[in-house]
Write a protein that holds these residues in place. Structure first.
Motif, PDB file in Angstrom:
ATOM      1  N   SER A 145      44.382  20.859  99.498  1.00 59.16           N
ATOM      2  CA  SER A 145      43.141  20.432  98.854  1.00 59.16           C
ATOM      3  C   SER A 145      43.125  21.036  97.455  1.00 59.16           C
ATOM      4  O   SER A 145      43.494  22.191  97.286  1.00 59.16           O
ATOM      5  N   LEU A 146      42.727  20.233  96.463  1.00 60.58           N
ATOM      6  CA  LEU A 146      42.714  20.735  95.076  1.00 60.58           C
ATOM      7  C   LEU A 146      41.275  20.864  94.576  1.00 60.58           C
ATOM      8  O   LEU A 146      40.462  19.957  94.758  1.00 60.58           O
ATOM      9  N   LEU A 147      41.007  21.973  93.938  1.00 63.59           N
ATOM     10  CA  LEU A 147      39.712  22.202  93.307  1.00 63.59           C
ATOM     11  C   LEU A 147      39.914  22.658  91.869  1.00 63.59           C
ATOM     12  O   LEU A 147      40.661  23.600  91.611  1.00 63.59           O
ATOM     13  N   HIS A 148      39.275  21.979  90.934  1.00 63.98           N
ATOM     14  CA  HIS A 148      39.164  22.525  89.579  1.00 63.98           C
ATOM     15  C   HIS A 148      37.950  21.909  88.914  1.00 63.98           C
ATOM     16  O   HIS A 148      37.149  21.259  89.593  1.00 63.98           O
ATOM     17  N   PHE A 149      37.776  22.140  87.627  1.00 58.89           N
ATOM     18  CA  PHE A 149      36.579  21.645  86.958  1.00 58.89           C
ATOM     19  C   PHE A 149      36.958  20.707  85.829  1.00 58.89           C
ATOM     20  O   PHE A 149      37.950  20.927  85.133  1.00 58.89           O
ATOM     21  N   HIS A 150      36.150  19.642  85.689  1.00 58.94           N
ATOM     22  CA  HIS A 150      36.413  18.631  84.661  1.00 58.94           C
ATOM     23  C   HIS A 150      36.353  19.226  83.264  1.00 58.94           C
ATOM     24  O   HIS A 150      35.399  19.923  82.931  1.00 58.94           O
ATOM     25  N   ALA A 151      37.360  18.938  82.468  1.00 51.57           N
ATOM     26  CA  ALA A 151      37.349  19.375  81.076  1.00 51.57           C
ATOM     27  C   ALA A 151      36.533  18.398  80.234  1.00 51.57           C
ATOM     28  O   ALA A 151      36.016  18.747  79.177  1.00 51.57           O
ATOM     29  N   ASP A 152      36.430  17.164  80.704  1.00 52.75           N
ATOM     30  CA  ASP A 152      35.754  16.107  79.965  1.00 52.75           C
ATOM     31  C   ASP A 152      34.266  16.425  79.799  1.00 52.75           C
ATOM     32  O   ASP A 152      33.546  16.566  80.787  1.00 52.75           O
ATOM     33  N   PRO A 153      33.804  16.539  78.548  1.00 55.44           N
ATOM     34  CA  PRO A 153      32.394  16.880  78.329  1.00 55.44           C
ATOM     35  C   PRO A 153      31.432  15.814  78.868  1.00 55.44           C
ATOM     36  O   PRO A 153      30.238  16.057  78.963  1.00 55.44           O
ATOM     37  N   ALA A 154      31.970  14.636  79.235  1.00 58.26           N
ATOM     38  CA  ALA A 154      31.118  13.613  79.847  1.00 58.26           C
ATOM     39  C   ALA A 154      30.585  14.097  81.198  1.00 58.26           C
ATOM     40  O   ALA A 154      29.552  13.634  81.682  1.00 58.26           O
ATOM     41  N   PHE A 155      31.306  15.041  81.821  1.00 62.13           N
ATOM     42  CA  PHE A 155      30.835  15.581  83.085  1.00 62.13           C
ATOM     43  C   PHE A 155      29.951  16.796  82.830  1.00 62.13           C
ATOM     44  O   PHE A 155      30.081  17.458  81.809  1.00 62.13           O
ATOM     45  N   ALA A 156      29.082  17.073  83.770  1.00 63.61           N
ATOM     46  CA  ALA A 156      28.266  18.283  83.684  1.00 63.61           C
ATOM     47  C   ALA A 156      29.192  19.486  83.613  1.00 63.61           C
ATOM     48  O   ALA A 156      30.329  19.429  84.100  1.00 63.61           O
ATOM     49  N   GLU A 157      28.709  20.562  83.042  1.00 64.60           N
ATOM     50  CA  GLU A 157      29.536  21.728  82.747  1.00 64.60           C
ATOM     51  C   GLU A 157      30.331  22.228  83.955  1.00 64.60           C
ATOM     52  O   GLU A 157      31.490  22.559  83.847  1.00 64.60           O
ATOM     53  N   HIS A 158      29.669  22.287  85.101  1.00 66.91           N
ATOM     54  CA  HIS A 158      30.441  22.727  86.252  1.00 66.91           C
ATOM     55  C   HIS A 158      30.499  21.670  87.357  1.00 66.91           C
ATOM     56  O   HIS A 158      30.129  21.904  88.495  1.00 66.91           O
ATOM     57  N   ALA A 159      30.961  20.492  86.951  1.00 67.38           N
ATOM     58  CA  ALA A 159      31.173  19.414  87.913  1.00 67.38           C
ATOM     59  C   ALA A 159      32.530  19.623  88.586  1.00 67.38           C
ATOM     60  O   ALA A 159      33.555  19.710  87.926  1.00 67.38           O
ATOM     61  N   TYR A 160      32.500  19.682  89.899  1.00 73.80           N
ATOM     62  CA  TYR A 160      33.734  19.827  90.659  1.00 73.80           C
ATOM     63  C   TYR A 160      34.670  18.653  90.447  1.00 73.80           C
ATOM     64  O   TYR A 160      34.229  17.510  90.348  1.00 73.80           O
TER      65      TYR A 160
END
Ligand code: GUN
Ligand code: FE
Length: 433
Positions: free
Chosen positions: A8-23
């Motif tokens: 299972s992979l978990l990280h956070f979107h770098a794209d500013p279109a996503f909320a700051e801590h969007a999984y």
């Protein structure tokens, strides 16, 4: 030459279109690593068909792969004095810290401690840290030699301290600046090493030393700056008496040009609204050090005040005043500190702060922090079956937030099955395959 890891992979979107801590979550995921860099991260079903015939897939199914933790403030020379009893910061410095740091005049001692310290970080899943050495130039050489031998992305610097300390630990304003500049030329951007200009804290530096540190920071704008600020009420009163012209403790650093991007300030507990506003405006970031602040009785960090001003935050152990190298323990106590102040930290935010959020706070998001292709392949394999309680509790979780929350509160070094830095296996827990 690709290597592939299934988990299972978990990280956070770098794209500013996503909320700051969007999984960003792939239940059955595949991480592809090309040499020392991330090649791709996604669903196994999508990526597996693209693999060349015969590519070996390391099977970590049932486990969770995420970016290595980033600890933005700790002291490697304090490893051997962790959990030393003292009634507060200033007695703790006098009784334990200064005598312990004295030993680092001996380079052999520095090397031996650096080895243990780095192995301990990797055992806890921390792949990048912002590290204080001692006043001795040799301690910085010892640290970077050991970190480069492991291929780690590390930030460190020589402590500057020219007053209010024992003679055996004092440098001078000019000598400290000269040594720092030599060390910048030797280590900054050498391999994966990065240098931090490191005045210990305002009480142990003269105006001249702080001013020279500020000049160095301007001459080398992509270096880091790290120091302590507004940690403890006694310390704050002391700073007020030493720098009567300053509006606040933070202002002592601001007035000599030490607040900028890539400045990392430990603690920031006794801040007012103007201090937080100035942090946000200058681009400096906070290293929140909950285990240390609780241990020394320094105070409770004001998440609400920091958020109201949009200050950039990160999490830090502050070992040896911090009581654990584990970023899970750090999250656990950060969570409780937030609750005591009426704030709430979702697990998503805590994991963000310990990975991509920290990378951003250091302006290193182009190098580390998530699984964007091309970033450095620093990642950990988290084993949710590591302890009977964690296994049992995680089986009851209904969603990802609940699972990560239980992991943050119950996890420790045992949950780190393996640690990879620059695509290389640098730690593997006994019994993990
Ligand atoms: N303030 C100045 N030096 C130190 C240190 O070594 N640890 C902590 N926690 N605070 C400090
Ligand atoms: Fe510290």
């Amino acid at each position: 030459h690709l290597r592939a890891y299934r988990a299972s992979l978990l990280h956070f979107h770098a794209d500013p279109a996503f909320a700051e801590h969007a999984y960003c979550w792939h239940e059955d995921g595949l991480l592809l690593v090309d040499g020392d860099k991330i090649h791709a991260a996604g669903d196994y079903a999508q990526l597996a068909p693209l693999l060349a015939e015969g590519t070996n897939v390391v099977d970590y199914r049932g486990k969770l792969i995420m970016p290595g933790f980033i600890d933005t403030h700790l002291h490697f020379p304090q490893t051997d004095m962790i959990a030393s009893p003292a009634p507060g910061l200033l007695p703790w410095l006098e009784t334990y810290t200064f005598p312990t740091e004295r030993q680092f005049a001996d380079p052999a001692h520095g090397r031996e401690v650096a080895e243990f310290f780095l192995d301990e970080l990797l055992r806890c899943g921390t792949t990048t840290a912002m590290v204080y050495c001692t006043v001795h130039k040799e301690s910085v050489d010892a640290f970077f030699e050991a970190s480069e031998a492991r291929g780690l992305r590390m930030v460190a610097g020589k402590i500057l301290m020219d007053r209010n300390c024992p003679d055996f630990l004092a440098d001078t304003a000019e000598g400290g600046a000269r040594d720092s500049e030599d060390l910048i030329k030797k280590w900054h951007k050498h391999g994966r090493s990065l240098y931090a200009i490191t005045p210990r804290f305002a009480p142990t530096s003269t105006d001249t030393q702080l001013r020279l540190a500020g000049e160095l920071a301007q001459a080398y704008p992509d270096t880091f700056i790290q120091t302590h600020v507004s940690e403890n009420p006694d310390e704050c009163r002391w700073v007020q008496s030493l720098f009567p012209a300053s509006r606040s403790y933070l202002d002592v650093y601001d007035s000599v040009g030490l607040l900028r991007q890539r400045t990392m300030l430990g603690h920031c507990i006794w801040f007012d609204e103007r201090d937080f506003a100035r942090m946000a405006e200058s681009g400096a970031a906070v290293a929140v050090c909950p285990t240390s602040n609780l241990f020394l009785g320094s105070g409770l960090f004001d998440f609400e005040g920091a958020d109201a001003a949009s200050v950039t935050l990160s999490l830090a152990s502050d070992v040896g005043a911090g009581t654990s190298f584990s970023m899970f323990h750090t999250m656990n106590e950060a969570y409780k500190v937030a609750r005591m102040k009426g704030s709430y930290l979702p697990a998503a935010r805590m994991f963000y702060l310990a990975t991509l959020g920290a990378a951003r706070s250091m302006r290193l998001e182009g190098s580390i922090g998530n699984f964007t292709p091309g970033l450095e392949a620093d990642f950990i394999v988290v084993d949710l079956q590591a302890t009977p309680l964690l296994a049992r509790r995680s089986a009851e979780c209904n969603n990802l937030e609940e699972l990560l929350f239980a992991l943050a509160l119950l996890g420790d070094d045992r949950a780190i099955g393996a640690t990879y830095s620059g695509g290389r296996l640098v730690h593997q827990r006994a019994g993990m395959t």
